[in-house]
Structure formats: structure tokens, C-alpha cells
Design an enzyme around this catalytic site. Sequence first.
Site, PDB file in Angstrom:
ATOM      1  N   ARG A   1      -9.435   1.212   8.956  1.00  0.00           N
ATOM      2  CA  ARG A   1      -8.996  -0.035   9.288  1.00  0.00           C
ATOM      3  C   ARG A   1     -10.018  -0.832  10.327  1.00  0.00           C
ATOM      4  NH1 ARG A   1      -3.325   0.742   9.111  1.00  0.00           N
ATOM      5  NH2 ARG A   1      -2.238  -1.272   9.355  1.00  0.00           N
TER       6      ARG A   1
ATOM      7  N   ARG B   1      11.853  -1.318  10.716  1.00  0.00           N
ATOM      8  CA  ARG B   1      10.643  -0.776  11.709  1.00  0.00           C
ATOM      9  C   ARG B   1      10.586  -1.765  12.766  1.00  0.00           C
ATOM     10  NH1 ARG B   1       5.327   0.703   8.002  1.00  0.00           N
ATOM     11  NH2 ARG B   1       4.421  -0.732   9.489  1.00  0.00           N
TER      12      ARG B   1
ATOM     13  N   ARG C   1      11.886  -5.277   4.850  1.00  0.00           N
ATOM     14  CA  ARG C   1      11.523  -4.384   4.406  1.00  0.00           C
ATOM     15  C   ARG C   1      12.641  -3.232   5.305  1.00  0.00           C
ATOM     16  NH1 ARG C   1       6.095  -1.489   5.375  1.00  0.00           N
ATOM     17  NH2 ARG C   1       6.139  -2.446   7.460  1.00  0.00           N
TER      18      ARG C   1
ATOM     19  N   LYS D   1       0.817  -1.075  -0.126  1.00  0.00           N
ATOM     20  CA  LYS D   1       0.043  -0.098  -0.066  1.00  0.00           C
ATOM     21  C   LYS D   1       0.751   1.228  -0.192  1.00  0.00           C
ATOM     22  CE  LYS D   1      -2.056  -0.950   3.894  1.00  0.00           C
ATOM     23  NZ  LYS D   1      -1.244  -2.070   4.215  1.00  0.00           N
TER      24      LYS D   1
ATOM     25  N   ARG E   1       0.145  -8.920  13.403  1.00  0.00           N
ATOM     26  CA  ARG E   1      -0.561  -7.560  12.554  1.00  0.00           C
ATOM     27  C   ARG E   1      -1.421  -8.381  11.486  1.00  0.00           C
ATOM     28  NH1 ARG E   1       4.676  -4.550  10.495  1.00  0.00           N
ATOM     29  NH2 ARG E   1       3.149  -3.587   9.165  1.00  0.00           N
TER      30      ARG E   1
HETATM   31  P1  AP5 Z   1       4.868  -1.539   1.820  1.00  0.00           P
HETATM   32  O1  AP5 Z   1       4.519  -0.744   0.503  1.00  0.00           O
HETATM   33  O2  AP5 Z   1       5.727  -1.011   2.778  1.00  0.00           O
HETATM   34  O3  AP5 Z   1       3.683  -2.288   2.334  1.00  0.00           O
HETATM   35  P2  AP5 Z   1       2.438  -1.653   2.961  1.00  0.00           P
HETATM   36  O4  AP5 Z   1       1.275  -2.446   2.554  1.00  0.00           O
HETATM   37  O5  AP5 Z   1       2.299  -0.229   3.072  1.00  0.00           O
HETATM   38  O6  AP5 Z   1       2.658  -2.359   4.579  1.00  0.00           O
HETATM   39  P3  AP5 Z   1       2.734  -1.767   6.054  1.00  0.00           P
HETATM   40  O7  AP5 Z   1       3.250  -2.723   6.862  1.00  0.00           O
HETATM   41  O8  AP5 Z   1       3.068  -0.175   5.887  1.00  0.00           O
HETATM   42  O9  AP5 Z   1       1.313  -1.780   6.351  1.00  0.00           O
HETATM   43  P4  AP5 Z   1       0.592  -1.568   7.545  1.00  0.00           P
HETATM   44  O10 AP5 Z   1      -0.945  -1.511   7.175  1.00  0.00           O
HETATM   45  O11 AP5 Z   1       0.636  -2.973   8.584  1.00  0.00           O
HETATM   46  O12 AP5 Z   1       1.189  -0.714   8.392  1.00  0.00           O
HETATM   47  P5  AP5 Z   1       1.141   0.950   8.918  1.00  0.00           P
HETATM   48  O13 AP5 Z   1       2.013   1.609   8.976  1.00  0.00           O
HETATM   49  O14 AP5 Z   1      -0.291   1.263   8.114  1.00  0.00           O
HETATM   50  O15 AP5 Z   1       5.607  -2.787   1.133  1.00  0.00           O
HETATM   51  C1  AP5 Z   1       6.219  -3.909   2.012  1.00  0.00           C
HETATM   52  C2  AP5 Z   1       7.771  -4.506   1.306  1.00  0.00           C
HETATM   53  O16 AP5 Z   1       7.281  -5.042   0.316  1.00  0.00           O
HETATM   54  C3  AP5 Z   1       8.690  -3.108   1.205  1.00  0.00           C
HETATM   55  O17 AP5 Z   1       9.970  -3.530   1.477  1.00  0.00           O
HETATM   56  C4  AP5 Z   1       8.380  -2.867  -0.574  1.00  0.00           C
HETATM   57  O18 AP5 Z   1       9.678  -2.720  -0.860  1.00  0.00           O
HETATM   58  C5  AP5 Z   1       7.964  -4.696  -0.818  1.00  0.00           C
HETATM   59  N1  AP5 Z   1       7.261  -4.327  -1.986  1.00  0.00           N
HETATM   60  C6  AP5 Z   1       6.212  -3.653  -2.143  1.00  0.00           C
HETATM   61  N2  AP5 Z   1       5.407  -3.850  -3.258  1.00  0.00           N
HETATM   62  C7  AP5 Z   1       5.996  -4.916  -3.784  1.00  0.00           C
HETATM   63  C8  AP5 Z   1       5.862  -5.720  -4.934  1.00  0.00           C
HETATM   64  N3  AP5 Z   1       5.050  -5.288  -5.821  1.00  0.00           N
HETATM   65  N4  AP5 Z   1       6.761  -6.620  -5.202  1.00  0.00           N
HETATM   66  C9  AP5 Z   1       7.920  -7.135  -4.453  1.00  0.00           C
HETATM   67  N5  AP5 Z   1       8.037  -6.216  -3.302  1.00  0.00           N
HETATM   68  C10 AP5 Z   1       6.980  -5.474  -2.991  1.00  0.00           C
HETATM   69  O19 AP5 Z   1       0.455   0.670  10.414  1.00  0.00           O
HETATM   70  C11 AP5 Z   1       1.484   0.372  11.496  1.00  0.00           C
HETATM   71  C12 AP5 Z   1       0.690   0.215  12.732  1.00  0.00           C
HETATM   72  O20 AP5 Z   1       0.073   1.376  13.078  1.00  0.00           O
HETATM   73  C13 AP5 Z   1      -0.559  -0.770  12.665  1.00  0.00           C
HETATM   74  O21 AP5 Z   1      -0.208  -2.088  13.143  1.00  0.00           O
HETATM   75  C14 AP5 Z   1      -1.504  -0.122  14.175  1.00  0.00           C
HETATM   76  O22 AP5 Z   1      -1.008  -0.369  15.167  1.00  0.00           O
HETATM   77  C15 AP5 Z   1      -1.153   1.388  13.721  1.00  0.00           C
HETATM   78  N6  AP5 Z   1      -2.419   1.945  12.685  1.00  0.00           N
HETATM   79  C16 AP5 Z   1      -1.986   2.442  11.740  1.00  0.00           C
HETATM   80  N7  AP5 Z   1      -3.415   2.749  10.819  1.00  0.00           N
HETATM   81  C17 AP5 Z   1      -4.176   2.563  11.922  1.00  0.00           C
HETATM   82  C18 AP5 Z   1      -5.686   2.883  11.786  1.00  0.00           C
HETATM   83  N8  AP5 Z   1      -6.406   3.236  10.927  1.00  0.00           N
HETATM   84  N9  AP5 Z   1      -6.257   2.203  13.064  1.00  0.00           N
HETATM   85  C19 AP5 Z   1      -5.575   1.750  14.160  1.00  0.00           C
HETATM   86  N10 AP5 Z   1      -4.315   1.685  14.202  1.00  0.00           N
HETATM   87  C20 AP5 Z   1      -3.469   1.773  13.158  1.00  0.00           C
END
Ligand code: AP5
Length: 217
Positions: free
Chosen positions: A90, A162, A129, A15, A173
Amino acid sequence: MPTFIVLLGPPGVGKGTQAKILAETLGLPHVSSGDLFRENIKNQTELGQLAQSFMNKGELVPDDVTIGMIRARLSLPDCRQGALLDGFPRTIPQAEALERLLAEFGGRVNHVPYITADESVLIARLTGRWTCRAHGHIFHEKNNPPKIPGICDLDGSELYQRDDDKNETVVRRIQVYFTQTAPLVEYYRKQGRLSEINGAQPIDSVTADLMAALKNK
Ligand code: AP5
């Protein structure tokens, strides 16, 4: 009429990677709840301290706190033409709060691309990552490596792993995603706003599919 796009999908599906590309292509601000929490943690705010205690365990931050933070972000002038939301909503209460909030701005959620991949792909992506300290540019040690290990290609800043990308936290997660966030797939499908995108393809192919889906809607 402003355009609001919600990128939906499990942790690690890509994402953030796609949001950075699409935000530039579409000229919309990238609003990532995870990045906003990490910024608060870096600045040692009260919100950051609260969020960190949930994030380190792989749990969701409570809805009221998250909704308040997103309300403040979407109220800034750069979101008047819309935004690309990554990681929010979410939960169903977050999605309902978002509808009410966007209605105040004369908008609604227009498109919900839902990016998918198998759990083994998600785990491999998250545990490999590396993220840039200065601006959150995203790399992967195998799939998308930086030219110089440990250094961001785009701004030269340090790359770090991270805290919540440790294996046990990643597993939690993903469980939390399936119990608390996956119901949003049906919620948006019933409203005719969802497009399914295969995230288990190279980054460029996922971008091409996303652009095609957005044009179709
Ligand atoms: P990446 O693009 O970083 O993936 P992502 O889907 O963004 O993953 P996140 O871990 O950031 O998502 P998340 O939703 O768990 O975390 P968030 O920060 O929102 O890609 C991942 C890896 O794959 C990278 O190394 C990339 O290079 C590689 N890659 C990407 N695409 C590829 C492809 N096509 N082919 C090969 N490799 C690829 O949330 C973190 C925490 O914050 C949550 O756990 C929660 O505690 C809190 N939080 C955030 N939002 C909320 C909410 N709305 N409500 C409550 N708590 C929340």
C-alpha cells in the site's frame, strides 16, 4: 516459478470479493493484510492492539509492522506456489520490501490488476457492506444481499459491519488511498505489470475481466 498477483485499488472497490473468487479459481492462497490485522485484533495480540489504533482512524499501519506480518505469512508453506495479495503493498516502501522478499523465494510480482470505481460508488459499497464473523465472506445490503438478513449464506455465522466502515472513517480511508497508495499505480505501470479493470460493473463481469487480463499477461 511461483505466481504472485497483487490486487490494487481503493477501499471498497471489490478487492476482497474478487480475491476470494480468484483464489479458488486459480488455486492460490488469498493473503489479505486487512484480514490478518482483523484476526490479530480478534485474538487480542499485541500486533492487533497496535493495528487497531491506526485502523479505527482510517490510517495506514506503519510499514515495518505490516511488512513483518506479511513476511511471516508468505513464509508459510502454502505460499510456495505463489499468492493472491489483497491490500498489500500500500506504499512504495512496502512494494520495494515485497520485491526483496519474493526474490528470496525465487519469485516476483507477476501481475497487478488495478480495479477502479468512482468515489461515490466506493462510499455506497463500504457503508452497505456486511461481513461474516467466521470466515470474512462479504455481502452488501443492496448489491449482494444475504438470503437471510444478518446471517452468512455460506456458513450460517453472524454478519457484522466493520468499525472502519463508518462514514467519516471511510472518507479518511479514501483520502489516505489517494495520497499514499495511488503512487503504486505508476510504479507498477512503468514495470509493465499493471492491467486496469473497471470495478463499476456487476461482480461476475469484474471477475470475467480480471480472468481475461490475467490470461493476457
Ligand atoms: P470488498 O470486496 O469488501 O471491497 P475491498 O476493496 O476489499 O474493500 P476493503 O474495505 O476491504 O479494502 P480496504 O483496502 O480499505 O480494507 P483492508 O481490509 O485492506 O467490497 C466492498 C462492498 O462492495 C461489499 O459489500 C461487496 O459486497 C460490494 N461489492 C464488491 N464488488 C461489487 C460489485 N462489482 N458490484 C456491486 N457491489 C460490489 O484494510 C483495512 C485497514 O487495515 C486499512 O485502512 C489500514 O488501516 C490497515 N491496512 C491494511 N493493509 C495495510 C497495509 N498494507 N499497510 C498499512 N495498513 C494496512
